[in-house]
Design an enzyme around this catalytic site. Sequence first.
Site, PDB file in Angstrom:
ATOM      1  CG  HIS A 182     -48.360 -46.481  62.273  1.00 12.73           C
ATOM      2  ND1 HIS A 182     -48.763 -47.614  61.604  1.00 12.73           N
ATOM      3  CD2 HIS A 182     -48.723 -46.662  63.568  1.00 12.73           C
ATOM      4  CE1 HIS A 182     -49.345 -48.444  62.453  1.00 12.73           C
ATOM      5  NE2 HIS A 182     -49.345 -47.898  63.653  1.00 12.73           N
TER       6      HIS A 182
ATOM      7  CG  ASP B 198     -46.392 -49.129  58.883  1.00  9.90           C
ATOM      8  OD1 ASP B 198     -46.639 -48.108  59.560  1.00  9.90           O
ATOM      9  OD2 ASP B 198     -45.728 -50.088  59.318  1.00  9.90           O
TER      10      ASP B 198
ATOM     11  CG  ASP C  89     -52.046 -50.792  64.657  1.00 13.20           C
ATOM     12  OD1 ASP C  89     -51.562 -49.659  64.657  1.00 13.20           O
ATOM     13  OD2 ASP C  89     -51.432 -51.805  65.041  1.00 13.20           O
TER      14      ASP C  89
ATOM     15  CD  GLU D 162     -45.946 -48.295  65.165  1.00 11.11           C
ATOM     16  OE1 GLU D 162     -45.898 -48.344  66.406  1.00 11.11           O
ATOM     17  OE2 GLU D 162     -46.573 -49.128  64.476  1.00 11.11           O
ATOM     18  CD  GLU D 163     -48.180 -52.064  62.922  1.00 11.89           C
ATOM     19  OE1 GLU D 163     -47.576 -52.743  63.771  1.00 11.89           O
ATOM     20  OE2 GLU D 163     -49.318 -51.604  63.119  1.00 11.89           O
TER      21      GLU D 163
ATOM     22  CG  ASP E  32     -50.183 -46.726  66.971  1.00 14.09           C
ATOM     23  OD1 ASP E  32     -51.048 -47.407  66.399  1.00 14.09           O
ATOM     24  OD2 ASP E  32     -48.978 -47.028  66.969  1.00 14.09           O
TER      25      ASP E  32
ATOM     26  CG  HIS F  46     -50.808 -56.386  64.488  1.00 15.89           C
ATOM     27  ND1 HIS F  46     -49.497 -56.494  64.919  1.00 15.89           N
ATOM     28  CD2 HIS F  46     -51.042 -55.062  64.377  1.00 15.89           C
ATOM     29  CE1 HIS F  46     -48.986 -55.288  65.071  1.00 15.89           C
ATOM     30  NE2 HIS F  46     -49.915 -54.398  64.744  1.00 15.89           N
TER      31      HIS F  46
END
Length: 403
Positions: free
Chosen positions: A77, A79, A138, A172-173, A195, A377
């Site tokens: 992903h 994002d 990520d 995705e997040e 991922d 994150h």
Amino acid sequence: MELLDKFLKYISIDTQSSEENSDETPSTKKQFDLLNYLKKEIEDYDFKPVLSKYGYLYLFIPSNNPKIKKSVGFLAHVDTSPDADGKNIKPRIIKNYQGEDIKLSSKWTTTTKNFHELKKVIGDSLVVTNGETLLGADDKAGIAVIMHLIEFYSRNKDYPHGDLYFCFTPDEEIGNGTKYIDLKLFKPEFAFTLDGSDVNCFEFETFNAASAKVTIEGKSVHPGSAKNKMVNAAMIATEFESLLPPKMKPQYTENYEGFNHLTKLSGNVEKAEMNYIIRNHHRESFEKQKIFFKEVERALNRKYHYKAVKVEIHDQYYNMGEVLHSKKWIINLIVDSMKQIGLKPYSIPIRGGTDGAKLSFMGIPCPNIGAGGFCFHGRYEFLSINQLNKSYELVRQIIDNIK
């Protein structure tokens, strides 16, 4: 371009998704900045990718060996998480890390006491942040691995392989990674999301997941004359939270244990709103958690004698283990490929979800493999360059083992 150079380029492009714009796909237009860059890079490799208006980038490389019957796909992903700042990332490389605390800035330090993941990367070279942003591993580590794979097949067109499908997804997040995926353009027999973290780890079990929005309508009256009249919505919000099981919060759970997580709380006397995510690996327990939210709604409405509380719950994804437990050959493929390149395979349940969770229920079994990023994150996120390279080696080996 080397694999690490790809990663460093991709993290320089801000692609954070946004919960506030979750009704739009992609939720932020800046995700197209990276998608268009990837599209141009793939075109430079003499392939013809397709970029949809919804922010999905597809590539199909047809088989050059009729003996290979199975088709495989790979996804990552574009994002990054909205949980921490994702722009103006200033990465730093630490060569031959030896197990010490990592000082990111004068204010922030990644300590071995709090971040046990550092034990896994002693001797590796790392990419870390400057303490002010997330890193973006990520999932730009996964993107870099896939793009390096695409480059390999562009430079080695006679290297044998079956049908290969690739897809880069948006959002995705925020749980919308497969919302508008086109299964006419991405249609492998099975697939992998890149991922994950530790490259030795593969994942085929996720949470069952739902979101809950709690809206509370109060009754605002001047505090000087509020007796028996005022109903404070903000206070009902705290009451709602207090009625949920106290030990079912993320900070008290691990492994297969589920949780209810309050992600946002805002309000005043007149109105308050709360956002939750509900998670559990076991479907029956998951359903009971959702029912409990509605029971709290009814209890508070009885107490205040009007419809003060409204709970809206929406399922997001389900545990892909329900699908993959019957696909042992895919698990065996991963394990055999890992062992062949010197990895020590193990599996843990994902305390989260991936695009693979929804794809598995769409008919494309899709476990998750790692690309070497850790502590996602936030400012403590880091990447093992050694594991990034090993992840690329792994996907090459998986493709070579497909018959």
